[in-house]
Design a protein around this motif. Structure first.
Motif, PDB file in Angstrom:
ATOM      1  N   VAL A  11      61.325  61.527  49.981  1.00  0.00           N
ATOM      2  CA  VAL A  11      62.032  61.990  51.169  1.00  0.00           C
ATOM      3  C   VAL A  11      61.742  63.455  51.499  1.00  0.00           C
ATOM      4  CG1 VAL A  11      64.158  62.706  50.012  1.00  0.00           C
ATOM      5  CG2 VAL A  11      64.284  61.710  52.284  1.00  0.00           C
ATOM      6  N   THR A  12      61.254  64.229  50.536  1.00  0.00           N
ATOM      7  CA  THR A  12      60.979  65.649  50.808  1.00  0.00           C
ATOM      8  C   THR A  12      59.520  65.895  51.181  1.00  0.00           C
ATOM      9  OG1 THR A  12      60.536  66.031  48.468  1.00  0.00           O
ATOM     10  CG2 THR A  12      62.788  66.459  49.235  1.00  0.00           C
ATOM     11  N   SER A  13      58.753  64.846  51.372  1.00  0.00           N
ATOM     12  CA  SER A  13      57.319  64.996  51.679  1.00  0.00           C
ATOM     13  C   SER A  13      57.115  65.682  53.023  1.00  0.00           C
ATOM     14  CB  SER A  13      56.670  63.613  51.689  1.00  0.00           C
ATOM     15  OG  SER A  13      55.696  63.516  52.690  1.00  0.00           O
ATOM     16  N   ILE A  14      56.161  66.612  53.064  1.00  0.00           N
ATOM     17  CA  ILE A  14      55.883  67.367  54.272  1.00  0.00           C
ATOM     18  C   ILE A  14      55.309  66.458  55.372  1.00  0.00           C
ATOM     19  CG2 ILE A  14      53.624  68.130  53.387  1.00  0.00           C
ATOM     20  CD1 ILE A  14      55.932  70.278  55.534  1.00  0.00           C
ATOM     21  N   GLY A  15      54.530  65.473  54.974  1.00  0.00           N
ATOM     22  CA  GLY A  15      53.951  64.548  55.965  1.00  0.00           C
ATOM     23  C   GLY A  15      55.030  63.765  56.697  1.00  0.00           C
ATOM     24  N   ALA A  44      56.388  46.434  46.088  1.00  0.00           N
ATOM     25  CA  ALA A  44      57.495  46.143  45.188  1.00  0.00           C
ATOM     26  C   ALA A  44      58.812  46.132  45.951  1.00  0.00           C
ATOM     27  CB  ALA A  44      57.543  47.190  44.089  1.00  0.00           C
ATOM     28  N   ILE A  45      59.732  45.316  45.491  1.00  0.00           N
ATOM     29  CA  ILE A  45      61.115  45.391  45.949  1.00  0.00           C
ATOM     30  C   ILE A  45      62.010  45.449  44.719  1.00  0.00           C
ATOM     31  CG2 ILE A  45      60.943  44.307  48.224  1.00  0.00           C
ATOM     32  CD1 ILE A  45      61.750  41.645  46.916  1.00  0.00           C
ATOM     33  N   THR A  46      63.231  45.905  44.916  1.00  0.00           N
ATOM     34  CA  THR A  46      64.148  46.075  43.798  1.00  0.00           C
ATOM     35  C   THR A  46      65.028  44.833  43.672  1.00  0.00           C
ATOM     36  OG1 THR A  46      64.128  48.446  44.125  1.00  0.00           O
ATOM     37  CG2 THR A  46      65.968  47.550  42.859  1.00  0.00           C
ATOM     38  N   VAL A  47      64.799  44.092  42.588  1.00  0.00           N
ATOM     39  CA  VAL A  47      65.627  42.920  42.327  1.00  0.00           C
ATOM     40  C   VAL A  47      66.302  43.104  40.978  1.00  0.00           C
ATOM     41  CG1 VAL A  47      64.303  41.302  43.744  1.00  0.00           C
ATOM     42  CG2 VAL A  47      63.626  41.686  41.382  1.00  0.00           C
ATOM     43  N   ARG A  48      67.392  42.442  40.770  1.00  0.00           N
ATOM     44  CA  ARG A  48      68.149  42.467  39.499  1.00  0.00           C
ATOM     45  C   ARG A  48      68.794  43.806  39.198  1.00  0.00           C
ATOM     46  NH1 ARG A  48      64.014  38.449  36.752  1.00  0.00           N
ATOM     47  NH2 ARG A  48      63.736  37.418  38.701  1.00  0.00           N
ATOM     48  N   ARG A  49      68.668  44.786  40.084  1.00  0.00           N
ATOM     49  CA  ARG A  49      69.478  45.989  39.965  1.00  0.00           C
ATOM     50  C   ARG A  49      69.749  46.479  41.386  1.00  0.00           C
ATOM     51  NH1 ARG A  49      64.257  47.838  38.531  1.00  0.00           N
ATOM     52  NH2 ARG A  49      63.612  49.568  39.847  1.00  0.00           N
ATOM     53  N   PRO A  50      70.840  47.235  41.575  1.00  0.00           N
ATOM     54  CA  PRO A  50      71.182  47.640  42.938  1.00  0.00           C
ATOM     55  C   PRO A  50      70.412  48.875  43.386  1.00  0.00           C
ATOM     56  CG  PRO A  50      72.918  48.298  41.424  1.00  0.00           C
ATOM     57  CD  PRO A  50      71.866  47.617  40.595  1.00  0.00           C
ATOM     58  N   ILE A  51      70.567  49.222  44.648  1.00  0.00           N
ATOM     59  CA  ILE A  51      69.865  50.361  45.248  1.00  0.00           C
ATOM     60  C   ILE A  51      70.907  51.380  45.713  1.00  0.00           C
ATOM     61  CG2 ILE A  51      68.327  51.074  47.128  1.00  0.00           C
ATOM     62  CD1 ILE A  51      67.521  47.984  47.225  1.00  0.00           C
ATOM     63  N   TRP A  52      70.768  52.629  45.271  1.00  0.00           N
ATOM     64  CA  TRP A  52      71.669  53.699  45.725  1.00  0.00           C
ATOM     65  C   TRP A  52      71.111  54.327  46.996  1.00  0.00           C
ATOM     66  CZ3 TRP A  52      72.224  51.849  41.006  1.00  0.00           C
ATOM     67  CH2 TRP A  52      73.486  51.907  40.399  1.00  0.00           C
ATOM     68  N   VAL A  53      72.001  54.643  47.911  1.00  0.00           N
ATOM     69  CA  VAL A  53      71.598  55.258  49.179  1.00  0.00           C
ATOM     70  C   VAL A  53      72.462  56.485  49.405  1.00  0.00           C
ATOM     71  CG1 VAL A  53      71.416  54.942  51.675  1.00  0.00           C
ATOM     72  CG2 VAL A  53      70.961  53.011  50.145  1.00  0.00           C
ATOM     73  N   LYS A  54      71.822  57.628  49.689  1.00  0.00           N
ATOM     74  CA  LYS A  54      72.538  58.892  49.805  1.00  0.00           C
ATOM     75  C   LYS A  54      72.065  59.633  51.052  1.00  0.00           C
ATOM     76  CE  LYS A  54      71.541  61.950  46.639  1.00  0.00           C
ATOM     77  NZ  LYS A  54      71.410  62.571  45.303  1.00  0.00           N
ATOM     78  N   LYS A  55      73.005  60.129  51.851  1.00  0.00           N
ATOM     79  CA  LYS A  55      72.613  60.929  53.015  1.00  0.00           C
ATOM     80  C   LYS A  55      72.215  62.320  52.510  1.00  0.00           C
ATOM     81  CE  LYS A  55      73.589  61.280  57.820  1.00  0.00           C
ATOM     82  NZ  LYS A  55      73.809  62.630  58.361  1.00  0.00           N
ATOM     83  N   VAL A  56      71.086  62.809  53.010  1.00  0.00           N
ATOM     84  CA  VAL A  56      70.564  64.102  52.553  1.00  0.00           C
ATOM     85  C   VAL A  56      70.546  65.061  53.734  1.00  0.00           C
ATOM     86  CG1 VAL A  56      68.666  65.219  51.310  1.00  0.00           C
ATOM     87  CG2 VAL A  56      68.949  62.744  51.163  1.00  0.00           C
ATOM     88  N   GLU A  57      71.052  66.275  53.518  1.00  0.00           N
ATOM     89  CA  GLU A  57      71.065  67.255  54.619  1.00  0.00           C
ATOM     90  C   GLU A  57      69.787  68.082  54.562  1.00  0.00           C
ATOM     91  OE1 GLU A  57      73.442  66.729  56.674  1.00  0.00           O
ATOM     92  OE2 GLU A  57      74.692  65.513  55.375  1.00  0.00           O
ATOM     93  N   VAL A  58      68.680  67.497  54.989  1.00  0.00           N
ATOM     94  CA  VAL A  58      67.402  68.210  54.949  1.00  0.00           C
ATOM     95  C   VAL A  58      67.231  69.014  56.230  1.00  0.00           C
ATOM     96  CG1 VAL A  58      64.906  68.008  54.703  1.00  0.00           C
ATOM     97  CG2 VAL A  58      66.406  66.350  53.606  1.00  0.00           C
TER      98      VAL A  58
END
Lengths: 265, 265
Positions: A11-15, A44-58
């Motif tokens: 998420v911090t990539s300059i591109g 790849a996709i994430t199976v068998r474990r959940p996905i965390w989602v966080k709002k970032v103030e970039v």
């Protein structure tokens, strides 16, 4: 347009951020990307474990969400949960490093776009040369113009575009075929302090595609290559050949495994 | 034949070990597989960190190596380092759970076979229903017969076979097309003890392919489906359409990004 942007560099990539900043002037931009680098994750996709989602103030101009998932996860969760399906275009990138030839099957960047195609949304993967001083701003302006002019209706269902920028300035864009470009792998063995053997994998590029309009030849001529890629990997020619042999095989082979248990027949 | 077996369920998987035990009676078998489960890894490879490889004393009849890499890594390192290129056939499986339709792009099992195709070695991905009491032994016997009878010379370069077993007994095998089978994703949001939101992703299968000989219809009729898949994801039809619009686009669009820096021209 309502544009969802993801990538595999994190998420911090300059591109990614340069692209989002340019596009948010005329479009409604939402960024959903992995919290850390996910290069060569394949689709790849994430199976068998959940996905965390966080709002970032970039930045303040558009919402940015970081997830513990892959690029494909980011597209799924971005479209279904965060945007509630209100997405007109998905862009994955701008990636640091090309995704040409057979690399597309290893590419997290490309998988972000293919996931969009699976969801029925026009999608574009964008990759730039792996150059530290690469000018992402000009690439972003080019993309801005491209998506304004391009008629995404000519794409078929389950098909996305894979775009690669050349080094230096850009002469325009050309339709390009995915090439046979690949790597000849090399391994270097080492011993860790506990006495275990480990290997570094690296490789030499093999470029032997005879086709003039294949992806790497197009970018070598200074054009942006645009390759339509699909989630279908059928080899139709071999499929026809298999159909010719399948019946003969059935006559002789199937008994070896199924005569011993004949629940179905 | 000298057969390299890998999978994405990990080196202790019953599907993998049963297959290896059956095939080692007539063939020279080498097992190289991930040390832990790698499902839905896509065609990931391990870059920017090394891969550990450890010999495991699971059974006495054939050598077994566990690695910290993905199925694609296992094939690369198995062929290049452990077998010193002396491999006639690569089999990835037997996977617990089908790899049908668009699942092939997420599948670690399939990526093991595609990696073989990239290396120019005949390769076969094999998946069984996700049934706890599935009889891997009969599936392994079927594979044993299949690889004895099948002429792998009819495969083209960069093409592997993706094989899926039906539930119950087997009537034979049929050439099958990769279908549009996919998932309609659903997400369930939860809050962790620290107050962060996370999502479980799951989905409902969508089977809407009108083609009679597509993969899931073939296995529903009690046949093993055999689908030739390639690493090339070109959509040729859309490529032709893109070629029609590329020149017009070039006339108008390229200036926006390249007239500001004209190193190349």
């Amino acid at each position: 347009m309502r544009i969802l942007i993801t990538n595999d560099d994190g998420v911090t990539s300059i591109g990614l951020l340069t692209l989002a900043k340019v596009l948010c002037k005329e479009h409604n931009v939402l960024v959903v990307a992995p919290e850390s680098e996910q290069s060569a994750t394949g689709h790849a996709i994430t199976v068998r474990r959940p996905i965390w989602v966080k709002k970032v103030e970039v930045v303040e101009d558009f919402p940015v969400y970081a997830t513990t998932g892959t690029p494909a996860d980011c597209v799924k969760i971005g479209v279904e949960v965060l945007a509630q399906k209100a997405v007109d275009l998905i862009i994955s990138g701008i990636n640091f490093g090309h995704n040409l030839g057979t690399d597309v099957i290893y590419s997290g960047t490309v998988s972000g776009a293919l996931e969009g195609a699976l969801l029925g949304i026009p999608a574009l993967a964008v990759s730039a040369p792996a150059e530290k001083d690469y000018n992402y701003y000009y690439a972003a302006l080019f993309i801005d113009t491209f998506i304004r002019d391009f008629d995404f209706d000519i794409l078929e269902q389950f098909t996305a575009l894979n775009m690669n920028f050349p080094s230096g300035s850009v002469r325009g864009w050309k339709a390009a075929k995915q090439s046979t470009r690949r790597y000849a792998d090399r391994f270097e063995a080492r011993i860790d302090p506990s006495g275990n053997t480990y290997y570094w994998m690296y490789g030499d590029v093999v470029e032997d595609d005879p086709i003039d309009d294949c992806d790497y030849n197009v970018i070598k001529k200074g054009y942006v290559s645009v390759t339509p890629i699909t989630v279908f990997m059928n080899n139709e020619k071999v499929l026809m050949k298999l159909k010719e042999v399948q019946n003969e095989e059935n006559k002789t082979s199937w008994r070896s495994s199924s005569e011993k248990e004949s629940k179905r027949d």
